[in-house]
Write a protein that holds these residues in place. Sequence first.
Motif, mmCIF file in Angstrom:
data_model
loop_
_atom_site.group_PDB
_atom_site.id
_atom_site.type_symbol
_atom_site.label_atom_id
_atom_site.label_comp_id
_atom_site.label_asym_id
_atom_site.label_seq_id
_atom_site.Cartn_x
_atom_site.Cartn_y
_atom_site.Cartn_z
ATOM 1 N N LEU A 105 0.811 -1.216 0.000
ATOM 2 C CA LEU A 105 0.000 0.000 0.000
ATOM 3 C C LEU A 105 0.846 1.269 0.000
ATOM 4 O O LEU A 105 0.302 2.371 0.050
ATOM 5 N N VAL A 108 -0.239 4.011 -2.288
ATOM 6 C CA VAL A 108 -1.470 4.682 -1.855
ATOM 7 C C VAL A 108 -1.140 5.722 -0.786
ATOM 8 O O VAL A 108 -1.644 6.847 -0.818
ATOM 9 N N ALA A 133 -6.962 -1.064 -4.285
ATOM 10 C CA ALA A 133 -5.813 -1.578 -3.526
ATOM 11 C C ALA A 133 -6.160 -1.710 -2.049
ATOM 12 O O ALA A 133 -5.845 -2.721 -1.408
ATOM 13 N N VAL A 134 -6.816 -0.700 -1.499
ATOM 14 C CA VAL A 134 -7.220 -0.761 -0.095
ATOM 15 C C VAL A 134 -8.246 -1.860 0.114
ATOM 16 O O VAL A 134 -8.168 -2.639 1.083
ATOM 17 N N THR A 137 -6.561 -5.172 0.076
ATOM 18 C CA THR A 137 -5.835 -5.376 1.336
ATOM 19 C C THR A 137 -6.785 -5.827 2.437
ATOM 20 O O THR A 137 -6.468 -6.743 3.207
#
Length: 147
Positions: A105, A108, A133-134, A137
């Motif tokens: 991350l 980000v 992406a978050v 995750t």
Amino acid sequence: PRPPLPILLALVAAVGFGLFFVGVDRGGEAAGGSVLWVALGVQVGALPTTLAGALRARGRRLGFDDPALLWPVGVLTVLNLSADASLAYAVTRGDLAVVAVLGSLAPVVTAVCAHVLTAERPAAAQTAGAALAVLGTLVVSAAQAAA
């Protein structure tokens, strides 16, 4: 049709990051769990690439045109070393799968810092990519916690 260059570079970066995380994990085991040796290895390993890039960009002349840059570069060096030591500690003491996902991350976090500190505005596609992406995750972390 051939994939665009940014996609190929992103795939190369993904493989590089994956190999890096595995290497840090194995290095921590080989060093008896010593985080500082792993962090030192990361920095020494990055030195040839950094010097090659600097020499290429500066035409074989290294140095600062502005001595006022020494302070910010020193701060960035300390932050980088701290981040590498923290990552090495997390990899050697934690679960590699979770650490690798959370470590991925970093772009980000970089984008959020750029937005907060410099008022940079990401494009809609970049915002969607960061959100995915978050979300990824969170999915991986939830699956890891359930296992």
